[in-house]
Write a protein that holds these residues in place. Structure first.
Motif, PDB file in Angstrom:
ATOM      1  N   LYS A 125       0.473  -1.470   0.119  1.00  0.00           N
ATOM      2  CA  LYS A 125       0.030   0.101  -0.028  1.00  0.00           C
ATOM      3  C   LYS A 125       0.890   1.891   0.118  1.00  0.00           C
ATOM      4  CE  LYS A 125      -1.233  -1.326   3.976  1.00  0.00           C
ATOM      5  NZ  LYS A 125      -2.551  -1.635   5.045  1.00  0.00           N
ATOM      6  N   ASP A 150      -4.807  -5.932  -0.460  1.00  0.00           N
ATOM      7  CA  ASP A 150      -5.568  -5.071   0.971  1.00  0.00           C
ATOM      8  C   ASP A 150      -6.614  -5.795   1.084  1.00  0.00           C
ATOM      9  OD1 ASP A 150      -5.126  -4.159   3.493  1.00  0.00           O
ATOM     10  OD2 ASP A 150      -4.417  -1.921   2.339  1.00  0.00           O
ATOM     11  N   SER A 151      -7.027  -5.762   2.009  1.00  0.00           N
ATOM     12  CA  SER A 151      -8.373  -7.222   2.664  1.00  0.00           C
ATOM     13  C   SER A 151      -9.372  -5.773   2.312  1.00  0.00           C
ATOM     14  CB  SER A 151      -8.585  -7.264   3.959  1.00  0.00           C
ATOM     15  OG  SER A 151      -8.268  -6.392   4.939  1.00  0.00           O
ATOM     16  N   GLU A 152      -9.199  -4.569   2.774  1.00  0.00           N
ATOM     17  CA  GLU A 152     -10.420  -3.729   3.005  1.00  0.00           C
ATOM     18  C   GLU A 152     -10.492  -3.282   1.135  1.00  0.00           C
ATOM     19  OE1 GLU A 152      -7.956  -3.224   4.354  1.00  0.00           O
ATOM     20  OE2 GLU A 152      -8.678  -3.394   7.054  1.00  0.00           O
ATOM     21  N   ASN A 217      -2.126   2.409   9.484  1.00  0.00           N
ATOM     22  CA  ASN A 217      -2.559   1.562   9.246  1.00  0.00           C
ATOM     23  C   ASN A 217      -3.864   2.146   7.629  1.00  0.00           C
ATOM     24  OD1 ASN A 217      -2.449  -1.206   7.113  1.00  0.00           O
ATOM     25  ND2 ASN A 217      -4.186  -1.544   8.636  1.00  0.00           N
ATOM     26  N   GLU A 221      -4.754   3.171   4.472  1.00  0.00           N
ATOM     27  CA  GLU A 221      -5.261   2.960   4.277  1.00  0.00           C
ATOM     28  C   GLU A 221      -6.683   3.704   3.411  1.00  0.00           C
ATOM     29  OE1 GLU A 221      -7.460  -0.803   6.137  1.00  0.00           O
ATOM     30  OE2 GLU A 221      -5.015  -1.685   5.615  1.00  0.00           O
TER      31      GLU A 221
HETATM   32 MG    MG Z   1      -5.880  -3.879   5.108  1.00  0.00          MG
END
Ligand code: MG
Length: 386
Positions: A125, A150-152, A217, A221
């Motif tokens: 990221k 990235d999971s989001e 983080n 994000e």
């Molecule tokens: Mg994440």
């Protein structure tokens, strides 16, 4: 589908190892073209043998002989140094490049892959934080698709498929809140690295785990989402959701909110990026809603987690400010992990660097690399380390 040829940059890290686990479950779909690591020569060689990798790069040249010796009986080609990574990701034999290396150091090879028109499965990221506008511009110019890992962001990407033409009204970026979510400010102030590394929901590398504890983080994000989905910052809302079952949500003009859910397991977003637009089977834990019982939500607290406010400020300021913030944060996290500064010493250091490094409103890529060096140097100067 035809076998996809994958390059994994940072294959010995947390995301790299989980990506190889996804590939292990689907050997008929993927071929490992390239694996790279900074220092972990032994694991790199083991991975190359297990997955019949065509090429490996050990970035630390001192370890070249070790990797080369270990792979002598095999046909894997062995290279050393960052320039080799940049050369190999651009080669014709690679379809998808998974960028799972840590920090700003991933930018150079990511740019090389984008310029070669590769599909990028983006896990690094910091690349978009430091140079989001430039990187997205290059990706458009070279027709390089960028698929979030990235999971989001994978969640948002998946939610957007419900209404691909609709404008995004709001992105609701979920945050676990980290290990100190319920701690008082005084208690957080004396938190140790060991305590910060105990993340309640996700198993990740050290850098991102400390970033989760400070909530930097989530700040990174926000910036990542701003560039990936081309949404203005005022449309990005952070909501703390301790169960980490909803990975993020998209709200549309009619008020409908689409959420993506699952057990927190990074292999899910990795498989989605590597297999896109297919969905691959995965031997992960499935959701049991009755067992889950309830999901809760709360607003983030920027007083206890000032890093979140710093990231918003950097994004609002624009230019090279997110790059300055990111560079200072990398030095800060390292210093905290080594016991040199306190927990809130990290956000103080970032704040001082944001005020003390030259601001450039329209940086090109060269300026971004320069800014990263200047901001890192400034941070080390403040800490009096070299
Ligand atoms: Mg994440």
């Amino acid at each position: 589908m035809r076998k996809r040829r994958i390059a994994i940059l940072g294959s010995t890290g947390s995301i790299g190892r989980q990506a190889l686990d996804v590939i292990r479950q689907h050997r008929d779909l993927f071929e490992v073209e390239l694996l790279t690591a900074n220092n972990n020569s032994r694991l790199l060689a083991e991975q190359a043998i297990e997955f019949d990798a065509n090429n490996v790069v050990i970035c630390n040249s001192d370890k070249y002989t070790e990797v080369s010796e270990a792979l002598r009986p095999h046909y894997t080609k062995v290279f050393a140094g960052m320039q080799s990574v940049c050369d190999l990701v651009a080669g014709d034999e690679t379809d998808i490049v998974l960028t799972s290396m840590v920090g700003f150091s991933g930018l150079e090879s990511t740019v090389a892959a984008i310029k070669a028109g590769k599909t990028i499965a983006l896990a690094n990221k910091e690349t978009l934080v430091a140079a989001g506008e430039t990187v997205m511009g290059l990706a458009a110019k070279h027709h390089a698709a960028i698929l979030p890992v990235d999971s989001e962001h994978s969640a948002i990407f998946q939610c957007l498929h419900c209404s691909p033409q609709a404008q995004i009204e709001k992105i609701h970026l979920t945050a676990s809140g980290g290990p100190f979510r319920t701690w008082t400010k005084d208690r957080i102030a004396s938190a140790t690295a060991e305590q910060a590394l105990r993340h309640p929901k996700w198993t990740m590398g050290n850098k991102i785990t400390i970033d989760s504890a400070t909530m930097m983080n989530k700040g990174l994000e926000i910036i990542e989402a701003r560039w990936l989905f081309d949404v203005s910052p005022d449309r990005i809302n952070v909501v703390v959701h301790p169960q980490s079952v909803i990975h993020s949500m998209v709200e549309f003009a009619d008020g409908a909110v689409i959420a993506q859910m699952g057990h927190p397991d990074m292999r899910e977003p990795i498989q989605y990026a590597l297999g896109y637009p297919e969905r691959l089977t995965l031997d992960n834990r499935k959701l049991d809603f009755a067992e889950l019982g309830s999901m809760t939500f709360e607003a983030p607290d920027e007083t206890r987690f000032p890093a979140l406010a710093l990231a918003k400020e950097a994004l609002e300021k624009g230019g090279n400010m997110p790059c300055i913030m990111n560079a200072a944060n990398e030095v800060a996290v390292d210093a905290f992990l080594h016991g040199r500064i306190s927990f809130y010493g990290m956000s103080e250091l970032v704040s001082r660097c944001m005020a003390g490094v030259d601001f450039v409103s329209h940086p090109d890529l060269d300026c971004i690399f320069l800014t990263d060096r200047e901001a890192s140097a400034k941070a080390r100067e403040i800490l009096s380390i070299n």
